[in-house]
Write a protein that holds these residues in place. Sequence first.
Motif, PDB file in Angstrom:
ATOM      1  N   ILE A 281       0.858  -1.190   0.000  1.00 35.31           N
ATOM      2  CA  ILE A 281       0.000   0.000   0.000  1.00 35.31           C
ATOM      3  C   ILE A 281       0.890   1.235   0.000  1.00 35.31           C
ATOM      4  O   ILE A 281       1.785   1.374   0.843  1.00 35.31           O
ATOM      5  CB  ILE A 281      -0.941   0.005   1.212  1.00 35.31           C
ATOM      6  CG1 ILE A 281      -1.900  -1.194   1.122  1.00 35.31           C
ATOM      7  CG2 ILE A 281      -1.734   1.303   1.280  1.00 35.31           C
ATOM      8  CD1 ILE A 281      -2.810  -1.332   2.321  1.00 35.31           C
ATOM      9  N   VAL A 282       0.646   2.104  -0.970  1.00 37.70           N
ATOM     10  CA  VAL A 282       1.384   3.368  -1.042  1.00 37.70           C
ATOM     11  C   VAL A 282       0.389   4.519  -0.894  1.00 37.70           C
ATOM     12  O   VAL A 282      -0.794   4.385  -1.222  1.00 37.70           O
ATOM     13  CB  VAL A 282       2.153   3.484  -2.376  1.00 37.70           C
ATOM     14  CG1 VAL A 282       3.215   2.398  -2.482  1.00 37.70           C
ATOM     15  CG2 VAL A 282       1.219   3.407  -3.573  1.00 37.70           C
ATOM     16  N   MET A 283       0.878   5.646  -0.389  1.00 37.92           N
ATOM     17  CA  MET A 283       0.030   6.825  -0.194  1.00 37.92           C
ATOM     18  C   MET A 283       0.219   7.785  -1.361  1.00 37.92           C
ATOM     19  O   MET A 283       1.345   8.174  -1.680  1.00 37.92           O
ATOM     20  CB  MET A 283       0.376   7.514   1.131  1.00 37.92           C
ATOM     21  CG  MET A 283       0.198   6.628   2.364  1.00 37.92           C
ATOM     22  SD  MET A 283      -1.466   5.918   2.512  1.00 37.92           S
ATOM     23  CE  MET A 283      -2.434   7.388   2.777  1.00 37.92           C
ATOM     24  N   ASN A 284      -0.871   8.127  -1.987  1.00 40.48           N
ATOM     25  CA  ASN A 284      -0.864   9.091  -3.081  1.00 40.48           C
ATOM     26  C   ASN A 284      -1.484  10.407  -2.600  1.00 40.48           C
ATOM     27  O   ASN A 284      -2.312  10.432  -1.679  1.00 40.48           O
ATOM     28  CB  ASN A 284      -1.639   8.548  -4.286  1.00 40.48           C
ATOM     29  CG  ASN A 284      -0.811   7.547  -5.072  1.00 40.48           C
ATOM     30  OD1 ASN A 284       0.297   7.218  -4.679  1.00 40.48           O
ATOM     31  ND2 ASN A 284      -1.357   7.060  -6.174  1.00 40.48           N
TER      32      ASN A 284
ATOM     33  N   TYR B  85      -4.490   9.613  -0.092  1.00 44.98           N
ATOM     34  CA  TYR B  85      -5.356   8.436  -0.103  1.00 44.98           C
ATOM     35  C   TYR B  85      -4.497   7.201  -0.398  1.00 44.98           C
ATOM     36  O   TYR B  85      -3.504   7.279  -1.120  1.00 44.98           O
ATOM     37  CB  TYR B  85      -6.469   8.589  -1.141  1.00 44.98           C
ATOM     38  CG  TYR B  85      -5.991   8.714  -2.569  1.00 44.98           C
ATOM     39  CD1 TYR B  85      -5.876   7.594  -3.387  1.00 44.98           C
ATOM     40  CD2 TYR B  85      -5.645   9.953  -3.095  1.00 44.98           C
ATOM     41  CE1 TYR B  85      -5.431   7.705  -4.690  1.00 44.98           C
ATOM     42  CE2 TYR B  85      -5.190  10.071  -4.395  1.00 44.98           C
ATOM     43  CZ  TYR B  85      -5.081   8.950  -5.187  1.00 44.98           C
ATOM     44  OH  TYR B  85      -4.628   9.065  -6.471  1.00 44.98           O
ATOM     45  N   PRO B  86      -4.872   6.034   0.178  1.00 43.26           N
ATOM     46  CA  PRO B  86      -4.067   4.815  -0.028  1.00 43.26           C
ATOM     47  C   PRO B  86      -4.376   4.158  -1.374  1.00 43.26           C
ATOM     48  O   PRO B  86      -5.505   4.192  -1.859  1.00 43.26           O
ATOM     49  CB  PRO B  86      -4.476   3.917   1.139  1.00 43.26           C
ATOM     50  CG  PRO B  86      -5.879   4.327   1.444  1.00 43.26           C
ATOM     51  CD  PRO B  86      -5.960   5.808   1.152  1.00 43.26           C
ATOM     52  N   LYS B  87      -3.350   3.521  -1.955  1.00 44.14           N
ATOM     53  CA  LYS B  87      -3.509   2.801  -3.215  1.00 44.14           C
ATOM     54  C   LYS B  87      -2.709   1.502  -3.132  1.00 44.14           C
ATOM     55  O   LYS B  87      -1.553   1.505  -2.710  1.00 44.14           O
ATOM     56  CB  LYS B  87      -3.018   3.644  -4.388  1.00 44.14           C
ATOM     57  CG  LYS B  87      -3.199   2.962  -5.738  1.00 44.14           C
ATOM     58  CD  LYS B  87      -2.695   3.844  -6.862  1.00 44.14           C
ATOM     59  CE  LYS B  87      -2.880   3.159  -8.209  1.00 44.14           C
ATOM     60  NZ  LYS B  87      -2.343   3.996  -9.322  1.00 44.14           N
ATOM     61  N   THR B  88      -3.357   0.373  -3.519  1.00 39.89           N
ATOM     62  CA  THR B  88      -2.686  -0.927  -3.496  1.00 39.89           C
ATOM     63  C   THR B  88      -1.985  -1.164  -4.837  1.00 39.89           C
ATOM     64  O   THR B  88      -2.606  -1.116  -5.899  1.00 39.89           O
ATOM     65  CB  THR B  88      -3.688  -2.064  -3.227  1.00 39.89           C
ATOM     66  OG1 THR B  88      -4.354  -1.822  -1.988  1.00 39.89           O
ATOM     67  CG2 THR B  88      -2.992  -3.409  -3.159  1.00 39.89           C
TER      68      THR B  88
END
Length: 200
Positions: free
Chosen positions: A73-76, A128-131
């Motif tokens: 999970i990375v934060m954009n 917002y989180p992105k997988t």
Amino acid sequence: MEGLFVLFCLLFHHSAALMVMDETSCVEVEERICGTCHTIYMEECRMKMVEEMMPVKVSMCKNITRFERICKIVMNYKMVEEEHPICKMEMMDKSQKLCQDSAVARSEDPCKHVMKCKIGMKKMKKQYPKTVCEEIEIGEEEKCVDMVKLKKEKHEAKYCSFHPKTVCHQDEGTGCRVVKKKMCNYQDLEDLGDLEGYRE
């Protein structure tokens, strides 16, 4: 005619089997017969090697590359416009007048700090989180599957045929004579079909 009758009787006693003539075995012969004669067919059997297509289970194997799916999970971040209170501090007196006004400034009423707010649109940076996933090669493994193939094999099969034989009974007053005859072998249609099936 007598020979055909004997053949018919023989076929009847042979479980009413269907017989076919083997044309390759036919020969023209001259026979010296004496008395009353007829042709009988004698059954002769032998074992014969025939080829047969047999189903065989085989395993087909090959090396395949193994992959593993790894996710994180990375934060954009992105800029969004949202409703937000916009506030500021102002000096006001008891009558809610700005103290900067000269008339108010000369009055004896003290001024106080008052926060005044209103709703307005404001741009904000929001996260917002992105997988995010990726396939990583981790090695090789052998994978096998079972299959059925037809393999040619040789087997012994019983092969029977009926060979003609002339049988005579001596009668008084009946002389001998030479006759020409066509002698042919006969085969059991069922056995012949089995042999043909083996060869396919």
